[in-house]
Design a protein around this motif. Structure first.
Motif, PDB file in Angstrom:
ATOM      1  N   GLY A  14       0.540  -1.260   0.103  1.00  0.00           N
ATOM      2  CA  GLY A  14       0.035   0.105   0.096  1.00  0.00           C
ATOM      3  C   GLY A  14       0.978   1.247  -0.075  1.00  0.00           C
ATOM      4  O   GLY A  14       1.949   1.175   0.181  1.00  0.00           O
ATOM      5  N   VAL A  15       0.068   2.447  -0.076  1.00  0.00           N
ATOM      6  CA  VAL A  15       0.705   3.578   0.050  1.00  0.00           C
ATOM      7  C   VAL A  15       0.061   4.598   0.936  1.00  0.00           C
ATOM      8  O   VAL A  15      -1.332   4.193   1.236  1.00  0.00           O
ATOM      9  CB  VAL A  15       0.855   4.235  -1.175  1.00  0.00           C
ATOM     10  N   ARG A  16       0.485   5.550   1.510  1.00  0.00           N
ATOM     11  CA  ARG A  16      -0.131   6.742   2.131  1.00  0.00           C
ATOM     12  C   ARG A  16       0.515   7.862   1.784  1.00  0.00           C
ATOM     13  O   ARG A  16       1.715   8.290   1.479  1.00  0.00           O
ATOM     14  CB  ARG A  16      -0.312   6.587   3.519  1.00  0.00           C
ATOM     15  N   GLY A  17      -0.241   9.309   1.711  1.00  0.00           N
ATOM     16  CA  GLY A  17       0.271  10.488   1.408  1.00  0.00           C
ATOM     17  C   GLY A  17       0.916  10.994   2.813  1.00  0.00           C
ATOM     18  O   GLY A  17       1.045  10.547   3.929  1.00  0.00           O
ATOM     19  N   ARG A  18       2.097  11.958   2.257  1.00  0.00           N
ATOM     20  CA  ARG A  18       2.879  12.430   3.479  1.00  0.00           C
ATOM     21  C   ARG A  18       2.345  13.832   3.808  1.00  0.00           C
ATOM     22  O   ARG A  18       2.282  14.882   3.103  1.00  0.00           O
ATOM     23  CB  ARG A  18       4.287  12.735   2.937  1.00  0.00           C
ATOM     24  N   ALA A  19       1.877  13.942   5.225  1.00  0.00           N
ATOM     25  CA  ALA A  19       1.190  15.007   5.651  1.00  0.00           C
ATOM     26  C   ALA A  19       2.053  16.317   5.318  1.00  0.00           C
ATOM     27  O   ALA A  19       1.614  17.362   5.233  1.00  0.00           O
ATOM     28  CB  ALA A  19       0.730  14.913   7.122  1.00  0.00           C
ATOM     29  N   ASP A  20       3.612  16.302   5.561  1.00  0.00           N
ATOM     30  CA  ASP A  20       4.418  17.306   5.505  1.00  0.00           C
ATOM     31  C   ASP A  20       4.924  17.717   4.136  1.00  0.00           C
ATOM     32  O   ASP A  20       5.532  18.650   3.836  1.00  0.00           O
ATOM     33  CB  ASP A  20       5.425  17.146   6.429  1.00  0.00           C
ATOM     34  N   ASP A  21       4.280  17.008   3.220  1.00  0.00           N
ATOM     35  CA  ASP A  21       4.840  17.381   1.690  1.00  0.00           C
ATOM     36  C   ASP A  21       4.142  18.765   1.479  1.00  0.00           C
ATOM     37  O   ASP A  21       2.847  18.965   1.226  1.00  0.00           O
ATOM     38  CB  ASP A  21       4.197  16.330   0.716  1.00  0.00           C
ATOM     39  N   ARG A  22       5.141  19.438   0.878  1.00  0.00           N
ATOM     40  CA  ARG A  22       5.127  20.931   0.346  1.00  0.00           C
ATOM     41  C   ARG A  22       4.070  20.871  -0.893  1.00  0.00           C
ATOM     42  O   ARG A  22       3.305  21.765  -1.250  1.00  0.00           O
ATOM     43  CB  ARG A  22       6.039  21.575  -0.067  1.00  0.00           C
ATOM     44  N   VAL A  23       4.296  19.831  -1.776  1.00  0.00           N
ATOM     45  CA  VAL A  23       3.228  19.758  -2.909  1.00  0.00           C
ATOM     46  C   VAL A  23       1.841  19.387  -2.686  1.00  0.00           C
ATOM     47  O   VAL A  23       1.015  19.909  -3.278  1.00  0.00           O
ATOM     48  CB  VAL A  23       3.932  18.738  -4.041  1.00  0.00           C
ATOM     49  N   SER A  24       1.656  18.328  -1.839  1.00  0.00           N
ATOM     50  CA  SER A  24       0.406  17.613  -1.740  1.00  0.00           C
ATOM     51  C   SER A  24      -0.289  17.620  -0.424  1.00  0.00           C
ATOM     52  O   SER A  24      -1.373  17.181  -0.388  1.00  0.00           O
ATOM     53  CB  SER A  24       0.516  15.940  -2.462  1.00  0.00           C
ATOM     54  N   ARG A  25       0.404  17.933   0.391  1.00  0.00           N
ATOM     55  CA  ARG A  25       0.001  17.858   1.773  1.00  0.00           C
ATOM     56  C   ARG A  25      -0.953  16.561   2.322  1.00  0.00           C
ATOM     57  O   ARG A  25      -2.089  16.692   2.693  1.00  0.00           O
ATOM     58  CB  ARG A  25      -1.070  18.944   2.127  1.00  0.00           C
ATOM     59  N   GLY A  26      -0.274  15.493   1.773  1.00  0.00           N
ATOM     60  CA  GLY A  26      -0.800  14.241   2.044  1.00  0.00           C
ATOM     61  C   GLY A  26      -2.044  13.457   1.114  1.00  0.00           C
ATOM     62  O   GLY A  26      -2.207  12.489   1.145  1.00  0.00           O
ATOM     63  N   ARG A  27      -2.230  14.348   0.012  1.00  0.00           N
ATOM     64  CA  ARG A  27      -3.183  13.815  -0.831  1.00  0.00           C
ATOM     65  C   ARG A  27      -2.508  13.065  -1.902  1.00  0.00           C
ATOM     66  O   ARG A  27      -1.455  13.258  -2.326  1.00  0.00           O
ATOM     67  CB  ARG A  27      -3.757  15.117  -1.508  1.00  0.00           C
ATOM     68  N   LEU A  28      -3.259  11.960  -2.501  1.00  0.00           N
ATOM     69  CA  LEU A  28      -3.175  11.151  -3.500  1.00  0.00           C
ATOM     70  C   LEU A  28      -3.927  11.112  -4.614  1.00  0.00           C
ATOM     71  O   LEU A  28      -5.156  11.161  -4.378  1.00  0.00           O
ATOM     72  CB  LEU A  28      -2.452   9.761  -3.142  1.00  0.00           C
ATOM     73  N   GLY A  29      -3.568  10.895  -5.953  1.00  0.00           N
ATOM     74  CA  GLY A  29      -4.566  10.806  -6.865  1.00  0.00           C
ATOM     75  C   GLY A  29      -4.944   9.133  -7.197  1.00  0.00           C
ATOM     76  O   GLY A  29      -4.270   8.522  -6.710  1.00  0.00           O
ATOM     77  N   PRO A  30      -5.669   8.867  -8.200  1.00  0.00           N
ATOM     78  CA  PRO A  30      -5.971   7.823  -8.328  1.00  0.00           C
ATOM     79  C   PRO A  30      -4.836   6.845  -8.936  1.00  0.00           C
ATOM     80  O   PRO A  30      -4.728   5.507  -8.473  1.00  0.00           O
ATOM     81  CB  PRO A  30      -7.026   7.927  -9.639  1.00  0.00           C
ATOM     82  N   LYS A  31      -4.046   7.265  -9.654  1.00  0.00           N
ATOM     83  CA  LYS A  31      -2.861   6.695 -10.150  1.00  0.00           C
ATOM     84  C   LYS A  31      -1.819   6.145  -8.838  1.00  0.00           C
ATOM     85  O   LYS A  31      -1.310   5.241  -8.684  1.00  0.00           O
ATOM     86  CB  LYS A  31      -2.245   7.254 -11.355  1.00  0.00           C
ATOM     87  N   GLY A  32      -1.506   7.386  -8.259  1.00  0.00           N
ATOM     88  CA  GLY A  32      -0.851   7.220  -6.906  1.00  0.00           C
ATOM     89  C   GLY A  32      -1.212   6.080  -5.957  1.00  0.00           C
ATOM     90  O   GLY A  32      -0.476   5.256  -5.320  1.00  0.00           O
ATOM     91  N   LEU A  33      -2.506   6.158  -5.759  1.00  0.00           N
ATOM     92  CA  LEU A  33      -3.153   5.115  -4.987  1.00  0.00           C
ATOM     93  C   LEU A  33      -3.239   3.830  -5.365  1.00  0.00           C
ATOM     94  O   LEU A  33      -3.324   2.872  -4.569  1.00  0.00           O
ATOM     95  CB  LEU A  33      -4.719   5.863  -4.461  1.00  0.00           C
ATOM     96  N   ASN A  34      -3.196   3.476  -6.659  1.00  0.00           N
ATOM     97  CA  ASN A  34      -3.477   2.284  -7.412  1.00  0.00           C
ATOM     98  C   ASN A  34      -2.268   1.702  -8.124  1.00  0.00           C
ATOM     99  O   ASN A  34      -2.181   0.344  -8.346  1.00  0.00           O
ATOM    100  CB  ASN A  34      -4.672   2.228  -8.085  1.00  0.00           C
ATOM    101  N   GLY A  35      -1.520   2.676  -8.653  1.00  0.00           N
ATOM    102  CA  GLY A  35      -0.451   2.144  -9.633  1.00  0.00           C
ATOM    103  C   GLY A  35       0.727   1.330  -9.022  1.00  0.00           C
ATOM    104  O   GLY A  35       1.203   0.738  -9.849  1.00  0.00           O
TER     105      GLY A  35
END
Length: 965
Positions: free
Chosen positions: A64-85
């Motif tokens: 699995g994967v999880r977003g990084r809360a401190d990321d300056r670009v995404s602030r923890g969010r992931l898109g469909p490809k990031g969550l499944n690829g």
């Protein structure tokens, strides 16, 4: 808090409205199939946003994967490809051992081999080609999927180890125009704005950029602003009514191929409306008056006629752009892959500059990228340019790069422009590239006119190495296949479109004997025994961190300065922007806040081009007009595309992405959720066109161009009348019961239809326009057969043309002797013409004596060339003598006769000078320093000859032409 999320049905996730003056709220997206034992720091590589994430690992596999809360670009969010690829890593068809082809292509089978056997064969063939044909017969076509460490090592190998200029990547297809547009306007690469500028802008404009589907997390950031109390106005330019366009306050839908006309119309209205920041323009730009003169020719009514955009809608967009106090503009493939790509992208830069919207929060331009590590191909030199954004036309830049690599400057192939991807494949088609190494990309689906690409890769005379993690349409046409590790299986760094650098750690081992790309390149370099000028190994690192440290040294002092970064620093924070150095130890959020641009002669990364013709601005011309820190405002006129609809092919074709897939589905097609969400090609057409053709939603439709045909189910709506949209992701590797690399069954690769054309400046292929016809598909399509027959005819014609390439020399050989012969004969004929001039017009002392002097220059040249004629041979050439006989058909007398003779002599001088430059380029490729030095002397002598002829013409022209005699 972390929360599992279905990124397939809920693409952008829930809204977190905010005003934008503070930080974007955290929302940590997560998807796991089992409870991880540990989490490993990484970043998503399935779009260019570069969202920080952690990889969950259990029992040596990714779970699995999880977003990084401190990321300056995404602030923890992931898109469909990031969550499944990530599921693709465990695909059962991963390449696990090297493969060597037995028998001829394409039918010959592969056998497994050891790494030692495979690499020995690769090295043997590379050495053989280099020794027999020089490094000019070796090419590399790489990817937007590697890490900095991989790219930089490959760049050193190609440019300093082998000395070939044939290095490019599939980023040419997606990001070349971004790089060129930035250099044309600002003097060098690197986006001025930052993703955080979305947080405070009061107007955001997307030009040819369907950000909702190509950069889903960045779009979530904009949606959150739009749902907050101070929403920014939104302008979207797109031929289709995409999710991005549906959200817009103003949606401009220009006809395919008319972006420059539309941009000129907007600029005209912005200037006429008094929205120009006059102080900024006068102090910090050059070229405004010429820009105003050009765009004034595009009033709203004319723009409506060209583009189809209603004049009132154009005016409303211009009003929003002009009234904005903080404006961010983004650009992507709707401009980059269309007609006049660089010209159109530069007009977006012009819009930002005339509004003075740069260098401060909420302002600027983002010339975006299509691939996650595309920025690094440009920085390291794997897109054809030189590492660190160094200018290949500036000898000081080349010498500095030679210093970094500890090689002689002559080793680095700076004698001609880098070879772009389409030209690499054309050279391979003609037999001039004989060794082609393809790395982590799939040109047998991604390049235009696929029947040609398949035919090129099928040739026996070209040795193809394919380095990939999966079987693809391209690996099936290779001679050697090298199994590579991918994301999650190797360590490295990479940079997103707005200069944010992330680190991605190895979380699991690659399957079988697959190796990281860096290890493959290091093995190749060791076996080739590349050395620096002190006799030490050229490649001095042995692991990713060592490669990164070497890259830092190369980038130090350059615009893309990484010298302040370390692996430890990147591990401590999730995303740091370059430049990062002593001056900016935490990175720099936006460029040009001092309103000084790297455009000076010695600083700039390129001298620019004529945006309409693609011609290079010569160094001397640039120096004479040095803007010295001011930005360029470069205008361009609208020109229609190369191919337009007609009675037989009445529709415009345009291609693009869908949100669930990346590139040719090599990874995303092996993720069950992503593949199920978008399993097949579709044909999108307007309601009125569907009704007229009797096509209903889901009907099988055939689309045919002059090159081929494809078939897919119809999707009705959300595209302009007279336009057809196809997603380009689909090929044949997963088509059951076929060879896996060509349309044995139903043709569905959009690039079967596209044409071989590219932007004159960036050389980015023009995927966004072609003329097609649309019909309901029958059981046995006559259209498909006709298109296939047409493509075979074109292939055969190309083969015949290549067979006679090289004139009367059917046997494959070098043509150095031909051009040495031409150069000798051209000088001989020039001297003879000077003798005639001296005798025929001897009453003029300047002519009589001057012609003798410059004739002697040519005779001295012939004498100086004699040792090289002995070295390389000489083929007698008829053209110089024939040219002189045509130019001097009979003796001419009088003032007008002298003028005609001087005109003819000017042509002969130019012919000899062109031959000299050609031989000089050959000398550089041959690393023949003696011949190169002689050619430089002959070029200077040729200039003196031309200057004398020009002087004599100036003295006699007006009198001889105007006054009767």
């Amino acid at each position: 808090m972390s929360a599992p999320r279905d990124g397939i049905r809920d693409i952008w996730g829930p809204r977190s409205p905010y005003i934008g003056e503070g930080e974007w709220p955290v929302r940590v997206d997560e998807r796991t199939t089992d409870e991880p034992e540990r989490w490993v720091q990484s970043c998503c590589v399935l779009c260019t946003n570069g969202c920080g994430l952690d990889i969950g690992v259990k029992d040596g596999r990714i779970v699995g994967v999880r977003g990084r809360a401190d990321d300056r670009v995404s602030r923890g969010r992931l898109g469909p490809k990031g969550l499944n690829g990530w599921e693709a890593n465990a695909s059962p068809d991963r390449l696990k051992r090297p493969l060597i082809r037995e028998g001829k292509k394409p039918g010959g089978s592969f056998r497994e081999a050891s790494w030692d056997e495979a690499m020995a064969l690769v090295v043997e063939r590379c050495r053989d080609v280099r020794e027999r044909f020089t490094s000019g017969a070796i090419g590399f076509y790489n990817s937007g999927q590697l890490f900095i460490e991989d790219y930089y090592t490959l760049s050193v190998i190609a440019h300093a180890g082998l000395g070939t200029k044939h290095v490019d990547g599939n980023t040419r297809l997606c990001t070349a125009t971004a790089s060129f547009a930035l250099r044309e306007t600002f003097g060098n690469d690197g986006n001025p704005a930052s993703v955080t500028d979305y947080d405070v802008a009061d107007c955001i404009a997307h030009f040819g950029h369907n950000i909702a589907e190509t950069q889903t997390v960045a779009w979530a950031r904009i949606l959150d602003r739009r749902r907050g109390p101070e929403p920014p106005r939104l302008i979207v330019v797109d031929t289709r009514r995409t999710p991005t366009a549906q959200e817009a306050d103003v949606h401009l839908a220009p006809r395919v191929g008319t972006n420059v006309a539309m941009m000129n119309g907007l600029l005209n209205l912005v200037i006429e409306g008094g929205y120009v920041d006059r102080g900024f323009v006068e102090e910090h730009t050059v070229g405004f008056e010429r820009l105003r003169e050009v765009v004034a020719q595009y009033p709203p009514d004319r723009v409506e006629q060209i583009t189809g955009i209603p004049a009132a809608q154009l005016r409303e967009a211009a009003r929003l752009l002009g009234a904005a106090k903080r404006l961010v503009c983004t650009v992507l493939q709707g401009f980059y892959q269309a007609s006049e790509a660089t010209a159109a992208a530069c007009q977006v830069n012009n819009l930002v500059l005339v509004r003075g919207m740069i260098g401060r929060p909420g302002c600027g331009v983002i010339q975006s990228n299509g691939q996650p590590t595309a920025q690094n191909t440009r920085e390291t030199g794997c897109d054809g340019d030189f590492a660190g954004f160094r200018n290949w036309q500036n000898p000081r830049h080349v010498a500095d790069l030679a210093r970094v690599w500890n090689v002689e400057p002559k080793v680095i192939p700076a004698w001609a422009p880098p070879t772009h991807a389409m030209q690499i494949f054309r050279l391979a088609e003609a037999g001039a590239i004989k060794f082609l190494w393809i790395i982590a990309t799939n040109p047998a689906v991604s390049l235009p006119e696929l029947h040609r690409i398949r035919r090129i890769l099928e040739q026996e005379r070209i040795f193809v190495v394919a380095q990939d993690a999966f079987p693809t349409e391209t690996t099936l046409l290779a001679d050697v296949v090298l199994p590579a590790a991918i994301w999650g299986e190797k360590t490295g760094t990479f940079t997103n479109y707005e200069r944010t650098v992330h680190i991605s750690h190895r979380a699991i081992d690659p399957p079988g004997e697959a190796r990281p790309d860096l290890d493959i390149f290091l093995d190749f370099a060791r076996r080739m025994d590349f050395r620096d000028r002190d006799g030490r190994p050229l490649i001095k690192w042995s692991d990713p961190e060592g490669a990164f440290e070497a890259w830092k040294a190369c980038s130090a002092g350059q615009p893309c300065d990484y010298s302040g970064l370390t692996y430890a620093k990147l591990e401590a924070r999730s995303g740091i922007q370059w430049p990062c150095n002593a001056q900016y130890p935490e990175g720099k959020e936006r460029l040009y806040d001092d309103l000084r641009f790297p455009t000076s002669y010695e600083e700039c990364g390129g001298y620019g081009h004529d945006l309409e013709t693609g011609g290079h601005i010569l160094p001397d011309d640039y120096r004479a007009n040095d803007p010295q820190g001011k930005a360029w405002l470069k205008p361009a006129h609208y020109r229609p595309p190369h191919e337009e609809p007609d009675e037989e092919y009445p529709f415009w074709l345009t291609t693009g992405r869908v949100v669930y897939h990346f590139h040719t589905r090599t990874k995303t097609g092996r993720s069950a959720a992503l593949q199920q969400a978008a399993p097949d090609l579709f044909v999108q057409i307007h309601e009125s066109d569907a009704e007229r053709l009797g096509i209903a939603e889901g009907d099988m439709v055939e689309v045919a161009s002059r090159r081929a045909a494809v078939r897919g189910p119809a999707r009705i709506g959300d595209v302009l009348p007279g336009h057809v949209f196809l997603p380009f992701h689909y090929g044949y590797w997963d088509e059951p019961g076929t060879g896996g690399y060509e349309p044995d069954g139903r043709p569905r690769a959009a690039n079967e239809l596209t044409l071989t054309a590219w932007d004159v400046v960036s050389k980015q292929p023009s995927f966004k326009y072609a003329a097609v016809k649309v019909t309901r598909a029958g059981g046995d399509s006559l259209v498909s057969k006709a298109a296939a027959a047409a493509s075979r005819v074109m292939d055969r014609a190309s083969e015949l043309a290549d067979a006679v390439m090289g004139g009367a020399h059917p046997t494959e050989r070098s043509h150095v002797s031909d051009y040495l012969g031409y150069l000798v004969d051209a000088n001989d004929e020039f001297a003879a013409a000077c003798d005639y001039l001296s005798n025929q017009h001897g009453q003029n002392a300047d002519i009589r004596e001057g012609a003798k002097i410059i004739a002697n220059f040519s005779r001295e040249a012939i004498e100086s060339l004699a040792p090289f004629v002995a070295r390389y041979g000489r083929q007698a050439e008829k053209e110089p003598k024939a040219l002189r006989q045509v130019l001097f058909p009979r003796p001419r007398s009088g003032g007008f006769g002298l003028l005609r003779d001087l005109h003819a002599l000017h042509v002969l001088a130019a012919d000899a000078q062109a031959a000299t430059r050609i031989v000089n380029n050959a000398a550089r490729e041959l690393r023949d320093e003696e011949l190169h030095a002689l050619c430089l002397h002959l070029v200077e002598q040729g200039r003196r000859q031309q200057a004398w002829v020009d002087t004599m013409i100036k003295e006699s022209a007006a009198q001889s032409v105007v006054v009767p005699s």
